[in-house]
Every structure is written in structure tokens, then in C-alpha cells.
Design a protein around this motif. Structure first.
Motif, mmCIF file in Angstrom:
data_model
loop_
_atom_site.group_PDB
_atom_site.id
_atom_site.type_symbol
_atom_site.label_atom_id
_atom_site.label_comp_id
_atom_site.label_asym_id
_atom_site.label_seq_id
_atom_site.Cartn_x
_atom_site.Cartn_y
_atom_site.Cartn_z
ATOM 1 N N PRO A 1 45.231 4.605 118.352
ATOM 2 C CA PRO A 1 43.769 4.641 118.364
ATOM 3 C C PRO A 1 43.219 4.491 119.786
ATOM 4 O O PRO A 1 43.873 3.890 120.644
ATOM 5 C CB PRO A 1 43.368 3.441 117.503
ATOM 6 N N ASP A 2 42.041 5.046 120.047
ATOM 7 C CA ASP A 2 41.402 4.898 121.356
ATOM 8 C C ASP A 2 40.939 3.456 121.550
ATOM 9 O O ASP A 2 40.398 2.854 120.629
ATOM 10 C CB ASP A 2 40.183 5.828 121.455
ATOM 11 N N ALA A 3 41.153 2.940 122.742
ATOM 12 C CA ALA A 3 40.735 1.559 123.022
ATOM 13 C C ALA A 3 39.301 1.551 123.552
ATOM 14 O O ALA A 3 38.871 2.498 124.201
ATOM 15 C CB ALA A 3 41.669 0.944 124.052
ATOM 16 N N ASP A 4 38.589 0.494 123.246
ATOM 17 C CA ASP A 4 37.277 0.293 123.861
ATOM 18 C C ASP A 4 37.479 -0.401 125.201
ATOM 19 O O ASP A 4 38.115 -1.449 125.270
ATOM 20 C CB ASP A 4 36.388 -0.596 122.975
ATOM 21 N N ILE A 5 36.959 0.180 126.251
ATOM 22 C CA ILE A 5 37.095 -0.442 127.577
ATOM 23 C C ILE A 5 35.956 -1.452 127.735
ATOM 24 O O ILE A 5 34.782 -1.084 127.618
ATOM 25 C CB ILE A 5 36.984 0.619 128.693
ATOM 26 N N PRO A 6 36.288 -2.722 128.007
ATOM 27 C CA PRO A 6 35.206 -3.689 128.215
ATOM 28 C C PRO A 6 34.501 -3.406 129.544
ATOM 29 O O PRO A 6 35.127 -3.466 130.597
ATOM 30 C CB PRO A 6 35.932 -5.038 128.244
ATOM 31 N N ARG A 7 33.236 -3.054 129.467
ATOM 32 C CA ARG A 7 32.504 -2.760 130.709
ATOM 33 C C ARG A 7 31.385 -3.780 130.911
ATOM 34 O O ARG A 7 30.257 -3.437 131.233
ATOM 35 C CB ARG A 7 31.946 -1.334 130.675
ATOM 36 N N ASP A 8 31.763 -5.043 130.721
ATOM 37 C CA ASP A 8 30.763 -6.097 130.896
ATOM 38 C C ASP A 8 30.709 -6.591 132.342
ATOM 39 O O ASP A 8 30.056 -7.587 132.643
ATOM 40 C CB ASP A 8 31.047 -7.267 129.936
ATOM 41 N N TYR A 9 31.412 -5.890 133.251
ATOM 42 C CA TYR A 9 31.281 -6.251 134.672
ATOM 43 C C TYR A 9 29.881 -5.848 135.151
ATOM 44 O O TYR A 9 29.179 -5.063 134.510
ATOM 45 C CB TYR A 9 32.375 -5.589 135.520
ATOM 46 N N LEU A 10 29.518 -6.395 136.308
ATOM 47 C CA LEU A 10 28.134 -6.251 136.759
ATOM 48 C C LEU A 10 27.862 -4.851 137.319
ATOM 49 O O LEU A 10 28.734 -4.229 137.911
ATOM 50 C CB LEU A 10 27.831 -7.293 137.842
ATOM 51 N N GLN A 11 26.639 -4.390 137.146
ATOM 52 C CA GLN A 11 26.228 -3.122 137.739
ATOM 53 C C GLN A 11 25.781 -3.329 139.187
ATOM 54 O O GLN A 11 25.778 -2.398 139.988
ATOM 55 C CB GLN A 11 25.104 -2.487 136.917
ATOM 56 N N PRO B 1 29.092 0.800 141.227
ATOM 57 C CA PRO B 1 28.758 1.366 139.906
ATOM 58 C C PRO B 1 27.450 2.161 139.907
ATOM 59 O O PRO B 1 27.284 3.083 139.102
ATOM 60 C CB PRO B 1 28.635 0.130 138.999
#
Ligand code: SF4
Lengths: 210, 495
Positions: A20-30, A164
Motif C-alpha cells: 500500500p502507498d504510505a502517507d508521508i508525514p508533512r507536519d514540518y514547518l513551511q 518549502p
């Protein structure tokens, strides 16, 4: 079996199905911190200077005089000009204009003293200017072979805070060059030496209302 | 991998030689401490470092889980952008492809951007055998090449050389390769860098063919990315007519946006800078700007075998920042050459035995080239649990078990003649003989303790079923080491 088929078969054998495709955690700051546009430009200037670029600030009325002075101080007798550079920027400058042409050989470029370009954008948090080969910037090699590069950044319009924020504004199909300070090496006992193969002097002009 | 390092003595023997070399140790100590202190400051600037690290790990794991899909997408994108993609299952195939491509241009020399993949396959030697001269253009690689030497660090390949040695190498060797060093060359780094500039510039200006690696390849767009500092990369990537990039298949990432993670973590982890001076991104060929011919050679050479190992595959996340080398107390004493491969330090200790298998003595002993202090895991920007893989590989060496070699699942037998036991004991002695190495190990252990998993996941679990991973520093390092290795031996001796 071709190498391609072989490698793909090995990959498929190595990995269990289903995948299955993984969800990439993108909770790093913009962006790291909240700044006004003026503060962002100040941060860009500070980070560029820390990485040994020379930073100047000027408005539209002063740019021709500033460029003429910087080229004169350098003792430049020739300057490379990308096709879309606003003509009035170099209106007061003495050096011979050399135009960015596909037919120029590296040896010809090596004989030129300075180059003046614009940029695609600049990143404050890292002190980076990004070139994308647009008309104000020219081919990648013209900002590489001459020993003196003057880059003009329109502020605050061309400045973003962070990496970003920069990527969505860039077109990956264009050749991109990210420049953070002049060429440098730390390969000899980790002593930093500026200017190995790229320009030894990088000057950045922050162009905008002062 | 290449023959360059064949005939290397096992790690403990090579390391023992190195620790006797006082100059080497002083150079290494200075360098690793300087970089690691600077790095800690650069990382501390980003309050979301842990989140970036988790995201980088997730992107790489996701890519590896769908490597077939992303490689095909990459191939299509590079082709659409005017490039040509080649696939190479092993070193020989990659070398053959590159040699043929260079021959087809009619040129007899190439300029090279520092690339671990081409070192791994011994490309320079293969080209030389075909009558093609390959010039390294990174300053440190130039020092290594002129010194008839081997790189000893991922980021600073000539870290084992001091300025006096570099001066002597330049003065003696430059003339044989092109423009000689200036008369009366001194040992000031500025002067040495200037000599390199002049020596290499004549090569850049006339070069028609360049060979590079890449730090990342973007599947979505076909974009290749090279991080560097000196501008030699830009020279090679933009002045020649033909560009040939040899890149390990694990370097692919799915999207252009994913670069936002690694553009933040790689420079800070490797050179301890907010951003390295130059990053070049190119997508196929561009009209009138840069090379008009672009070839991408996708290299397997043991990577799919590594992928088949569910504990060991995490080594393929590595972005070659070299942070793990600079914190490793064993690397600091032993130096990069002792690891017997282009990948030194903690990452080399887990990558080389997987890429090459543990058949040779050096590869069987590499999993023991560590105190398991955990500092390498702590600094790794993609969170590779190097100690976990080391323990897993030790288990393989001692007990044997299933591995994949050249795509085929086989069972290896326990190492013959107690190779592993001897290696372990000699590595232990190496450390026990050096009180300062021990102290460093203990200090780091104390610091890293809270990060150690109590149990090992995956196939290593059996090993920790009856015992927790060692608690420290309640016991002395010496006791701990002895107990660990005794346990490993007992485990290995069991039928
Ligand atoms: S294993 Fe991690 S710390 Fe070591 S070089 Fe690779 S990415 Fe960097």
C-alpha cells in the motif's frame, strides 16, 4: 533477460505484496518563524553576508550608478550580459558588453571579467539565490566561468522565507542553479577557502524601495 | 564492488595499523570533532528537525517499497526530456556501458564530479584499461587521485591528509597529469586551492565528456540533483557536450516537492551549512544550455539484494551525508581505509557487507567495527538504525541464515573457522587497547542510552528475546562488550 527486466524482477521478488502507498508525514514547518517582508529581506541579507557574499541595497534610480561603480572597483573591462537584462541597469557602466551566445566557447567565457544577472527567486532562511535560465539570467555557464558574479534580486517580490516556499515557484523542466555564497572548499584541514572553480566574488544587489 | 579494495586485511587488522599512525589520528580527530560540533549547531537552528527527519525516512521507505514503479516513472520522464536511460545489474555492466558511451564520442578523456557510485564500481580503472583518462575534479578527490591513494571519508575524502602532505603531492604529481604546480608552492590552503584551480581549469575548458553521480533523482519530473561546494560540479555538469550520470537505483524519490525535505537536511547534516554553495538540478537536456547529450545509467550492483533483507534494507535510505562517520568513536581511531570499501564508517559497516555479501574476511568482520553506542543512529537525517542492522548482520555471520545474492535466495552457513568470533575479539581488543577510544564509547553510550530500542525488531528479535539490549552505563563498557560478544558466540555455537 535485459538488465532492466532483471532489476525490476529482483525488486518485485524482494518486496512483499500488497504494497500500500504510505502517507508521508508533512507536519514540518513551511517557514521557521513569522517575519514581515522587510524582516525577510534583512534575513536574506544577513545570511548572504555570513556566507561571504557582498550585499548592496539600492532602488531603481540608483542601480545604474551602483553597477557602474561595482564593475569599476573590480577593474572589469568586459561584462557578460544575459539577453533579457534590463538595458538601463548597465547604462552607466564602462566595460565592453559580451552577449550570452550559444556559440561562445568556454575559453571565450574564461576571458570575460564579470557577469551581471537577475534571478528567479531568493531564499532568506538559507541565504540562497536560485537561477532558472530565464532571460535575465542566461545560460548556466555564464554565472560560472567568470570570476565575478553580480546578481540582482528584486525585493521583496523575489524573496521567499524558506525552501518549502521556494519549490512550488520553480519549474523543474528548466535547468536550476542554487547559489549560496561564492564557490568554496573546506577540503584542506577544513579551512574554508572561497573561490575554487566558480566565481570567487559574489555580489548581491537587493533592488527595491529603500 | 570493485577490485580496488580487494586484498584488504580484515577490519581489526587494518584498524590496528591505522591507530598506530599518530599523524593520521590527529588529522582525523581534528576533522571529525570540528564537523560534528558545527553540525550540531546547524541542526539546532531548525526546530522541526525531528519532523524533517521522520518525513525523510518516510519518503525513502515509501520509495523503496515501490522502487519498480518509481524507476519506470523516472525512466519515462528522463526519456521524455531528451535523455537516454541505461540499466546496469552490476559493476561490470555499468563500466561497459560508460566505456562504450565515451568511446562513441571519440574522446579519450573525461572530467568527473565526485561520485561514490563510480568509485564503487571502479569506473576510473575500467576507463583507464580502455585507454580513457578520467580526471577527478573535486579538490579532495584530486588530492586522493594525485596521491595514488584511496578516499577515506564520504564528504572529505582526503581527511587523512594534512596541508604539508597535500603540498608535497601537488608539487610531485601535478605535472604528470597536466599543468604543473607553481614553483615554490607553499602549504597555505589558499595557495593549494589556487594551484588546483589552475590545474583543473584547463581540463574543464577543453572537456567534451563528463561523468557524474547524483544525490537525488526525481521520478515525477526526471530531474537529477547534485549538491556541491566548489563549482567543479557545475563545470562538469554544464560545460561538456556529453554528460553521463551513474546513479544507484536507491537515489530516486517520488516528487519534486520531496526535495524540500532533503534540501534542508542534507547540507546541515553533511557540511553543517544552512545550504551548500551550489546545487545543480537538470532535467534531460535543455536547448542551448548545458550538455546536448545526456545518459543516465541506473546501477543495481547489490542494491536489490539489500532490498530483499527486511532489516538491512534501511541502509538504502542513506543520503551519504557522512554525519555518522564524524560521531563514530571507532571511525575516529581507525580511519576510513580500514573499512576496505568506498563506504567507510558506520554506514560502510552495514552497506558494504550487504552490497558485497559477507564472503570475504573484511566483509565478515565489518559488522563488528562498532561499539554499538548508537550515536550514528542519533545523527542520521533519515533515521537509519545502524546498530540494529549491525546486530542483524552479526547474527548472519555467526549463525548463517537466508540472504539474497544476485537476486537468488540462498542460505549462508555460519562463518568458517570462527571468523566472526576472531573478528569480534580482535575488534574488542583494538578498543580495549585504546583507553581513549573506550572513554569516547562510554561517553556516547551514556548520551545515546535513552535512544536505544530495548528489543530488536525483525529477525534480530530472537537474539533479544532472552535478553534486553544492554543497559549502560550501569556496567562498564568492558564488561558490556565482553558479555555481548560471549552471548553472540554462544548463540553462534548452538546447532
Ligand atoms: S547512514 Fe545516515 S548519517 Fe550516515 S551517511 Fe547515511 S544518511 Fe548520513
Amino acid at each position: 533477460m535485459s538488465a532492466k527486466e532483471q532489476i525490476l524482477a529482483r525488486i518485485r521478488r524482494a518486496l512483499p505484496e500488497p504494497r500500500p502507498d504510505a502517507d508521508i508525514p508533512r507536519d514540518y514547518l513551511q517557514a521557521h518563524g513569522a517575519r514581515t517582508p522587510a524582516e525577510t529581506v534583512d534575513l536574506l541579507a544577513a545570511n548572504l553576508a555570513e556566507y561571504r557574499a557582498k550585499v548592496h541595497r539600492v532602488d531603481e534610480d540608483g542601480i545604474a550608478v551602483l553597477l557602474a561603480r561595482l564593475l569599476a572597483e573590480r577593474g572589469a573591462s568586459s561584462v557578460l550580459v544575459p539577453p533579457g537584462l534590463p538595458p538601463h541597469w548597465l547604462a552607466a557602466a564602462d566595460p565592453t558588453r559580451i552577449h550570452d551566445r550559444e556559440a561562445s566557447t568556454p575559453y571565450e567565457l574564461d576571458a570575460v571579467d564579470s557577469v551581471v544577472t537577475g534571478c528567479a527567486l531568493a531564499i532568506a532562511e538559507t541565504g540562497t539565490i536560485v537561477l532558472d535560465g530565464g532571460p535575465e539570467q542566461g545560460r548556466r555557464r555564464i554565472t560560472l566561468v567568470p570570476d565575478h558574479h553580480i546578481c540582482v534580486v528584486r525585493v521583496p517580490a523575489q524573496v521567499v522565507d524558506s525552501v518549502p516556499q521556494a519549490l512550488p515557484l520553480l519549474d523543474p523542466t528548466r535547468p536550476l542553479t542554487w547559489i549560496s555564497g561564492p564557490s568554496a572548499t573546506s577540503d584542506i584541514e577544513l579551512d574554508r577557502v572561497e573561490g575554487v572553480h566558480g566565481p570567487r566574488t559574489l555580489e548581491v544587489i537587493l533592488l527595491g524601495a529603500q | 564492488m570493485t577490485g580496488t579494495y580487494l586484498g584488504m586485511p580484515a577490519f581489526p587488522d587494518a584498524a590496528r595499523e591505522a591507530v598506530r599512525d599518530e599523524v593520521l589520528r590527529a588529522n582525523l580527530r581534528h576533522a571529525t570533532h570540528t564537523i560534528r560540533d558545527k553540525r550540531a549547531r546547524a541542526v539546532a537552528e531548525l526546530e522541526d528537525w525531528d519532523r524533517l527527519r521522520a518525513a525523510g525516512k518516510a519518503v525513502k521507505d515509501h520509495t523503496l517499497a515501490h522502487l519498480d514503479r518509481y524507476l519506470l516513472q523516472l525512466e519515462a520522464a528522463v526519456t521524455a526530456a531528451g535523455g537516454t536511460v541505461h540499466w546496469a545489474a552490476d559493476a561490470d555492466e555499468a563500466n561497459r556501458i560508460v566505456t562504450e558511451l565515451v568511446r562513441a564520442t571519440g574522446e579519450r578523456e573525461v572530467v568527473k564530479v565526485k561520485s561514490m557510485a563510480t568509485q564503487e564500481i571502479g569506473l576510473n580503472e575500467a576507463l583507464e584499461a580502455a585507454g580513457i583518462a578520467a580526471y577527478e575534479t573535486d579538490l579532495a578527490e584530486l588530492i586522493v587521485q594525485l596521491g595514488h591513494d584511496r578516499p577515506s571519508h564520504i564528504l572529505v575524502p582526503a581527511i587523512h591528509r594534512n596541508r604539508g602532505e597535500i603540498r608535497d603531492i601537488f608539487a610531485a604529481e601535478m605535472g604528470d597529469w597536466g599543468r604543473p604546480a607553481p614553483e615554490g608552492l607553499g602549504d597555505d590552503p589558499r595557495e593549494l586551492a589556487e594551484a588546483a584551480r589552475l590545474h583543473l581549469r584547463e581540463k574543464f575548458l577543453r572537456a567534451k565528456v563528463a561523468v557524474s553521480g547524483a544525490n537525488f533523482m526525481v521520478a515525477e519530473t526526471g530531474t537529477l540533483v547534485v549538491f556541491e561546494s566548489e563549482g567543479n560540479g557545475r563545470m562538469c555538469l554544464t560545460l561538456p557536450e556529453t554528460l553521463i550520470s551513474v546513479v544507484g537505483i536507491e537515489k530516486v524519490i517520488p516528487t519534486f516537492r520531496d526535495l524540500e525535505i532533503f534540501l534542508q537536511t542534507l547540507p546541515r547534516s553533511s557540511t553543517a551549512e544552512r545550504m551548500n554553495p551550489y546545487t545543480t538540478m537538470w532535467t534531460g537536456t535543455a536547448d542551448g544550455d548545458g550538455p546536448s547529450v545526456f545518459h543516465l545509467v541506473l546501477l543495481d550492483n547489490g542494491r536489490t539484494d539489500t532490498l530483499a533483507d527486511e532489516v538491512g534494507r534501511q541502509a538504502l535510505r542513506c543520503i551519504r551525508c557522512s554525519a555518522c562517520l564524524n560521531v563514530c568513536p571507532v571511525y575516529e581511531r581507525a580511519g576510513g581505509h580500514a573499512y576496505g570499501s568506498v563506504y567507510p564508517g558506520p554506514i560502510g559497516a552495514i552497506l558494504s557487507p550487504q552490497l558485497r555479501g559477507t564472503g570475504s574476511e573484511i566483509d565478515a568482520t565489518l559488522p563488528y567495527a562498532s561499539t554499538l553506542c548508537g550515536a550514528c543512529y542519533e545523527v542520521c537525517p533519515v533515521a537509519i538504525d545502524i546498530p540494529e542492522v549491525l546486530v542483524h548482520l552479526r547474527e548472519r555471520v555467526v549463525q548463517g541464515g537466508p540472504v539474497t545474492r544476485e537476486g537468488i535466495r540462498v542460505r549462508i552457513r555460519p562463518a568458517d573457522g570462527h571468523t566472526a568470533e576472531r573478528a569480534a575479539m580482535r575488534a574488542a581488543r583494538l578498543l580495549l587497547d585504546r583507553p581513549d577510544a573506550l572513554r569516547a564509547g562510554e561517553r556516547l553510550l551514556a548520551r545515546a542510552r535513552r535512544l536505544r530500542p530495548r528489543r530488536l525488531p525483525g529477525p534480530g528479535r530472537a537474539w533479544t528475546d532472552s535478553r534486553e539490549l544492554p543497559e549502560l552505563p550501569e556496567r562498564s563498557f568492558r564488561d558490556w562488550w565482553a558479555a555481548r560478544e560471549k552471548a553472540a558466540r554462544e548463540k553462534g555455537a548452538r546447532p
